[in-house]
Design an enzyme around this catalytic site. Structure first.
Site: not given
Ligand SMILES: [Zn+2]
Length: 691
Positions: A475-476, A479, A482
């Site tokens: 998940h991290e 990010h 991104h």
């Molecule tokens: Zn998040």
């Protein structure tokens, strides 16, 4: 001036960084460097703003919008280093400075965001935007800048602006206190375990609990802390019902103990101030104000989504509850299922039904192997590669750094991974950056950080992740991608500078690769023997994924609904925070055996600052998109399909805030997201039909 205060030339925050890739020289930075550096940064920024407002030339895009983008460079740089330390490696000196800085920050930004002359120039350009011959990114930047100033109150009367500034200062102070209190309550509590107290706990849990004791200067002891990475596995596996109750009660009481760390009064005051500021800006409620600038647009749209999910999730949770109660009776237990029992019996039931428990898979999920998997998926999707660097200064010896290169071998970013829990770190997991990508004045490569709170392995053993931890890692890193793949011109549109209800798409979408057989077969290897994950265990793991989804969805959606209610009801209604929480949970029919994922006094997402205030639903809003988006790879018959990956890169991961998010999604998928994908993924669509 005291000796320690230092002169500008020996303050490392104020000099050019001679480190590789101009990274912050953490080894030279000390707490006393921050306040003088912030002073200088505020002064520089104010002078840059004054130069714009005093420019006698007719406002144009370059002398106003681009000039704004170039302003505040030092402030951005100092802030990034400071907030990294506040969250990931604080100490009493840093926390004391944080109180001062949060106030000074509000005092600095208020006169800029409410500067009438500056706003006059921006508004004039905005009005004439169609005739300025702007590129699509420039037009988007002009719109976002106009909206930011307008929503901050730049167009209000002087009297209203004065009040607005007071409110912002007070909110900044309260938000900082809220998170300090939470950290305080978490640091103050440990439960020491004797050997008999460890019944049911896995060897890796006990090892981590010994390492945690050592971190706290209690070498040789075994302790449970209030970090979620300890509490959840403890509640899942401890055979000691009395200790589960103790840990559970301490966990849900954080910030609500009637001590100096109590957050209830702060919440009441924050809600009243947020409501007042929304009204000054012409909105009926804070949620209406906040959501106007989001994909969802209105509180009604958020409520519709949450209620659509709530009903099937609650029904599933209630059915699960009855099964858990039956299991207790079957074992000869003569008590009603309590919140501290749910995870324990759910895990037992899962072991029975799916013949699977987290403990069986953990030896195959060593942190280092999962980092390899995270990187490999990014290489296969986006062509980027990773090389560890040992020469980059870091804020704690546990932090690791990798250089990221693109397909051509050119430098793309540095990636910092700070994975282990420690007392100086706040709980949770997050991505942030020390520098954002932009190319306004030549290409700037980003410095991206992932922070997690995984338990360390003890006695030289590697850290082993639970399936939840492994998902957090992906998940991290989503990010992180991104931020690292961002390819925009202007700094304020870089990477994760997108709507809150869009920002979880790149992260949650990336989680999907973690649970693909193709990925697990290759990277989930036994940490001792190197043996691959047995096929049969893999199948049981995949089958067990949808287990307990009623519970997980209920604990999340109830928190999201509570957040929405806090910010749509009159603030006076929630003055008694405990009573409001209780009444709200009764209204939605919250099962008594399930606790909110975040009770109000520990709900840092919405009270440590206003970033997620009436925005906690965002995870679910993004989930509608990520569940649907991964379908594009499934339909292509290849989870690394190059053409789909190319579109994902070009339309989602690299565009930052330069494109309208709805348009970005439709460009990637060719259509709007299909909402039931979320319920299907959580296994909540297959509800038994009523006759
Ligand atoms: Zn998040």
């Amino acid at each position: 001036m005291s000796e320690t205060q230092g002169q500008a030339h020996d303050n490392p925050l104020l000099t050019a960084w001679q480190t590789p890739h101009q990274t912050p020289p953490f080894d030279a930075i000390r707490p006393e460097h921050f306040l003088p550096a912030f002073e200088q940064a505020f002064a520089d920024h104010s002078a840059e703003i004054a130069a714009i407002t005093h420019d006698p030339a007719t406002p144009d895009f370059a002398n106003t919008i681009t000039a704004l983008e170039r302003s505040g460079t030092l402030l951005t740089r100092v802030s990034a280093v400071f907030y990294d330390l506040v969250s990931a490696h604080s100490n009493p000196a840093i926390l004391e400075i944080d109180k001062e800085v949060s106030l000074r920050m509000a005092r600095h930004w208020n006169p800029i965001l409410m500067n009438g002359v500056l706003f006059g120039r921006i508004a004039l350009l905005h009005e004439n935007r169609a005739t300025l011959g702007l590129t699509a990114e420039e037009l988007r930047l002009l719109e976002r800048t106009y909206i930011r100033f307008h929503r901050a109150g730049a167009g209000l009367s002087d009297e209203a602006k004065t009040r607005m500034a007071e409110i912002n200062e007070r909110l900044a102070h309260l938000g900082t206190s809220f998170s300090h209190h939470l950290l305080g309550d978490e640091q103050d509590w440990v439960l020491e375990l004797s050997e008999a107290d460890c019944a049911g706990l896995s060897d890796s849990f006990v090892a981590a609990a010994k390492a945690a004791a050592e971190e706290r200067g209690m070498a040789g002891k075994t302790v449970v802390t209030l970090s979620r990475s300890f509490v959840e596995p403890f509640l899942k596996t401890s055979a000691r019902r009395d200790l589960r109750e103790k840990v559970y009660k301490a966990f849900i009481a954080r910030g609500n103990n009637g001590n100096a760390n109590d957050n209830k009064a702060i919440i009441g005051e924050m809600l009243a101030l947020r409501e007042e500021s929304a009204k000054l800006l012409g909105f009926p409620t804070f949620a209406a104000y906040r959501l106007e600038d989001s994909m969802a647009k209105t509180p009604e749209a958020v409520r519709r989504l949450l209620e659509r999910v709530w009903k099937p999730a609650r029904a599933r949770a209630l059915a699960d509850r009855d099964e858990l109660q039956a299991l207790i009776a079957e074992e000869g237990g003569n008590f009603a299922l309590a919140p501290w029992d749910w995870r324990y019996y759910a895990e037992k039931l899962r072991q029975r039904k799916a013949n699977f428990d987290d403990g069986a898979i953990k030896p195959y999920l060593a942190l280092d192997h999962m980092i390899e998997a995270v990187f490999d998926c990014a290489t296969r999707l986006f062509g980027i590669t990773f090389t560890e660097r040992k020469d980059i200064p870091v804020w704690h010896p546990d932090v690791r750094v990798w250089e990221v290169r693109d397909r051509s071998g050119a430098h793309k970013a540095l990636f910092y991974g700070d994975y282990f829990a420690r007392p100086s770190k706040r709980s949770g997991a997050w991505m942030t950056s020390l520098r954002d990508q932009q190319k306004l004045d030549g290409a700037i490569a980003p410095l991206v950080i992932n922070v997690c709170n995984f338990a360390k392995g003890a006695d030289g053993e590697p850290a082993l992740l639970s399936p939840d931890d492994a998902r957090t890692l992906f998940h991290e890193f989503g990010h992180g991608l991104h931020g690292m793949l961002s390819n925009v011109t202007y700094p304020s549109l870089s990477g994760t500078a997108v709507f809150t209800d869009f920002v979880e798409l790149p992260s949650q979408l990336y989680e999907h690769w973690q649970e693909q057989p193709e990925v697990l077969q290759r990277f989930a290897r036994h940490y001792r023997t190197g043996a691959p994950l047995p096929e049969e265990l893999l199948q049981r793991f995949l089958a067990a994924r949808k287990f307990n989804q009623g519970f997980a969805t209920v604990e999340f959606v109830s928190s999201a609904l509570l957040d929405l209610e806090f910010h749509t009801r009159p603030a006076a209604a929630s003055r008694d925070v405990d009573a409001f929480e209780k009444a709200e949970l009764a209204r939605i029919g919250m099962p008594e055996e399930i606790a909110l994922r975040h009770r109000p006094t520990q709900f840092g997402h919405i009270f440590s600052g206003d970033h997620y205030a009436s925005g906690y639903y965002s995870y679910m809003w993004s989930e509608v998109m990520d569940a649907d988006a991964f379908g594009a790879f499934e339909e292509a018959g290849n989870i690394f399909d190059p053409a789909t990956a190319r579109r994902l890169h070009d339309d989602i991961y690299s565009t930052g805030g330069s494109v309208d998010p709805e348009a970005a999604y439709v460009a990637f998928r060719g259509r709007e997201p299909e909402p039931d994908a979320l319920l299907r993924r959580r296994g909540l669509l297959e509800e038994p039909k009523a006759a």
